[in-house]
Design an enzyme around this catalytic site. Structure first.
Site, mmCIF file in Angstrom:
data_model
loop_
_atom_site.group_PDB
_atom_site.id
_atom_site.type_symbol
_atom_site.label_atom_id
_atom_site.label_comp_id
_atom_site.label_asym_id
_atom_site.label_seq_id
_atom_site.Cartn_x
_atom_site.Cartn_y
_atom_site.Cartn_z
ATOM 1 N N SER A 1 -10.335 -0.158 6.824
ATOM 2 C CA SER A 1 -9.715 -0.077 5.495
ATOM 3 C C SER A 1 -9.002 -1.318 4.990
ATOM 4 C CB SER A 1 -8.739 1.091 5.449
ATOM 5 O OG SER A 1 -9.451 2.270 5.206
ATOM 6 N N LYS B 1 0.856 -1.189 0.000
ATOM 7 C CA LYS B 1 0.000 0.000 0.000
ATOM 8 C C LYS B 1 0.889 1.235 0.000
ATOM 9 C CE LYS B 1 -3.897 2.108 2.513
ATOM 10 N NZ LYS B 1 -4.853 1.984 3.639
ATOM 11 N N SER C 1 -9.852 2.174 2.596
ATOM 12 C CA SER C 1 -8.927 2.884 1.746
ATOM 13 C C SER C 1 -7.891 1.975 1.069
ATOM 14 C CB SER C 1 -8.189 3.935 2.578
ATOM 15 O OG SER C 1 -7.380 3.314 3.563
HETATM 16 N N1 GLN Z 1 -13.474 4.618 5.865
HETATM 17 C C1 GLN Z 1 -12.922 5.089 7.090
HETATM 18 C C2 GLN Z 1 -12.493 6.533 6.925
HETATM 19 O O1 GLN Z 1 -12.771 7.067 5.919
HETATM 20 C C3 GLN Z 1 -11.776 4.232 7.518
HETATM 21 C C4 GLN Z 1 -10.540 4.456 6.739
HETATM 22 C C5 GLN Z 1 -9.394 3.624 7.199
HETATM 23 O O2 GLN Z 1 -9.569 2.602 7.868
HETATM 24 N N2 GLN Z 1 -8.190 4.069 6.868
HETATM 25 O O3 GLN Z 1 -11.901 7.117 7.750
#
Ligand code: GLN
Length: 484
Positions: free
Chosen positions: A175, A76, A151
């Site tokens: 995410s 990532k 994400s």
């Molecule tokens: N979807 C959540 C957010 O927008 C979690 C994102 C994540 O776990 N990095 O913050």
């Protein structure tokens, strides 16, 4: 080769049935063919990957290979990797080349794995659909009009489309698990503190945790063995004995007590996801598990609590991007303050700005007690709910996401709808617990459904056992998208 497990790949490499250079080239060719449509990778660097593959081949010949030596892994783009462009999905870091390795990258390097490239992600890991990436949305390989989740959507897409043998992700509120669910793969967020955050670009430090994304629980265990471990460069890294996360994989599930939180099967869960999860529960009963109904009464507060705490921490973490030391700097400005303002205004996207504004607001004098402090108190209650629940059960099971992958653009104008994508995953981060998602069927329009497994602190080996036994009895995890 593309459908082999990591263990099979490792054996093939050690037996010289294939070289790491050949395997790496196979993936690079697939990336060249498929990535223009899927957009799973932001950066690839064939020469660097192949050089690592050559070194791995030498190690394989020299007899010093480890389990992951020579295996191509996608990283990532939130992990700093020395000499690699590391963007975090943002214009702010579009041209940033990391001068050092994150702990996770260092661990894979020492294991002799090949870095295949840096995967696309929501900007600074803020999002549930990958649409906030400065480098464009990632497509779901099961339906290219649908989102892959976020994400870590680039990593999930790359694993599902077999553009890598396995990948890494990070999970602040879901995410790893939500994109794993939406792309039909397996993903694990470990107990907070298990994997070092050193060199992992910070979003919300008390919630961020890195973990593996792969096709099966067996693969996740191998990857976690490499990723986990104490690192003194992260003050929240836990000093614990090294574990073998694969040690319990083959244990039978007889006597396993599975808790079903009634709040996870209520209003808001789409019926196709509910049905697939029910079928998975029936499978677990066949495998010898018993079911207990449990309650997580404060879990309904997890989304609002998260959207106070995560932006608060983000507003502080992202203050370092000021155009001075690294990252984007506005080309024209009048003085220092103007340079800060313009660099940040031009370098950050809309969602990141929204979070910085919310975070600054809830931390400001006069609102701190009303929002930030209250949220911290409720966070404690949410964690306590899990402690109480684990007196009655060994693991908790439920849906990962309330629906299957939605269409690109569908939730773009409605942040609250987007935030609700993580309604079943966020409480786990707030409590610091381990959570994972594994494929458990298909819903409407043949899109994958994910089953979430939540364990008590440090129960990763136990969760992986529950996931692996299910994967021995089912074949959802080996299904691949049509035509890919
Ligand atoms: N979807 C959540 C957010 O927008 C979690 C994102 C994540 O776990 N990095 O913050």
């Amino acid at each position: 080769m593309l459908n082999s497990s990591l263990q099979q790949l490792g054996s093939a490499l050690r037996a010289k049935k294939i070289s790491s250079v050949e395997l790496t080239q196979l993936y690079l060719d697939r990336i060249a063919a498929l990535n223009p449509a899927l957009n799973a990778y932001i950066t690839t660097h064939a020469e660097t990957s192949l050089a690592q593959a050559r070194a791995a081949d030498a190690r394989l010949s020299g007899g010093t290979a480890q389990a992951l030596t020579g295996i191509p892994i996608a990283q990532k783009d939130i992990f700093c990797a020395k000499g690699w462009r590391t963007t975090c999905g943002s214009k702010m870091l579009e041209n940033f080349v990391a001068p050092y390795d994150a702990h996770v990258i260092g661990q894979f390097n020492s294991a002799g794995a090949v870095n295949l490239g840096k995967t696309n992600m929501d900007e600074f890991a803020m999002g549930s659909s990958n649409e906030t990436s400065y480098f464009g949305a990632v497509k779901n390989p099961w339906d290219q009009n649908a989102v892959p989740g976020g994400s870590s959507g680039g990593s999930a897409c790359a694993v599902a489309a077999r553009l890598c043998a396995a990948a890494t992700g990070t999970d602040t509120g879901g995410s790893i698990r939500q994109p794993a669910a939406l792309c039909g793969i397996s993903g694990l967020k470990p107990t907070y503190g298990t994997v070092s955050r050193y060199g992992m670009i910070a979003f919300a430090s008390s919630l961020d945790q890195a973990g593996p994304m792969a096709r099966s629980a067996e693969d996740l265990a191998l990857l976690l063995n490499t990723m986990a471990g104490f690192d003194e460069r992260d003050s929240t890294s836990l000093q614990r004995d090294k574990e073998d996360y694969a040690r319990d994989l083959s244990k039978p599930l007889t006597g396993l007590r599975i808790g079903l939180p009634k709040e996870f099967f209520a209003e808001g869960l789409s019926s196709d996801v509910g049905k697939a999860v029910e079928t998975a529960i029936a499978e677990y009963k066949k495998l010898g598990a018993s079911i207990v109904e449990i309650s997580l009464p404060n879990s309904k507060l997890s989304v609002p609590v998260y959207y106070v705490l995560a932006p608060a921490e983000a507003s502080s973490n992202l203050s370092r991007f000021d155009g001075v030391r690294y990252g984007y700097r506005a080309p024209d400005y009048t003085d220092l303050a103007d340079m800060y303002e313009k660099s940040r205004a031009q370098g950050f996207g809309a969602e990141v700005k929204r979070r910085i504004m919310i975070g600054t607001y809830v931390l400001s004098h006069g609102y701190y007690d009303a929002y930030y402090l209250q949220a911290q108190k409720i966070r404690r209650l949410i964690a306590q709910d899990f402690t109480d629940a684990f007196k009655q059960c060994d693991i908790i099971i439920g849906p990962t996401s309330p629906s299957t992958a939605f269409k690109l653009g569908e939730k773009g104008d409605d942040p609250v709808q987007m935030y609700l994508s993580d309604i079943y995953t966020i409480a786990v981060n707030l409590a610091g617990l381990p959570g994972m998602s594994i494929p458990c069927g298909f819903g409407a329009a043949n899109m994958p459904v994910g089953l979430q497994i939540i364990g008590n602190y440090f129960a990763e080996a136990h969760m992986l056992n529950a996931a692996h036994q299910y994967q021995l009895a089912t074949d959802w995890h080996v299904r691949t998208p049509n035509g890919i």
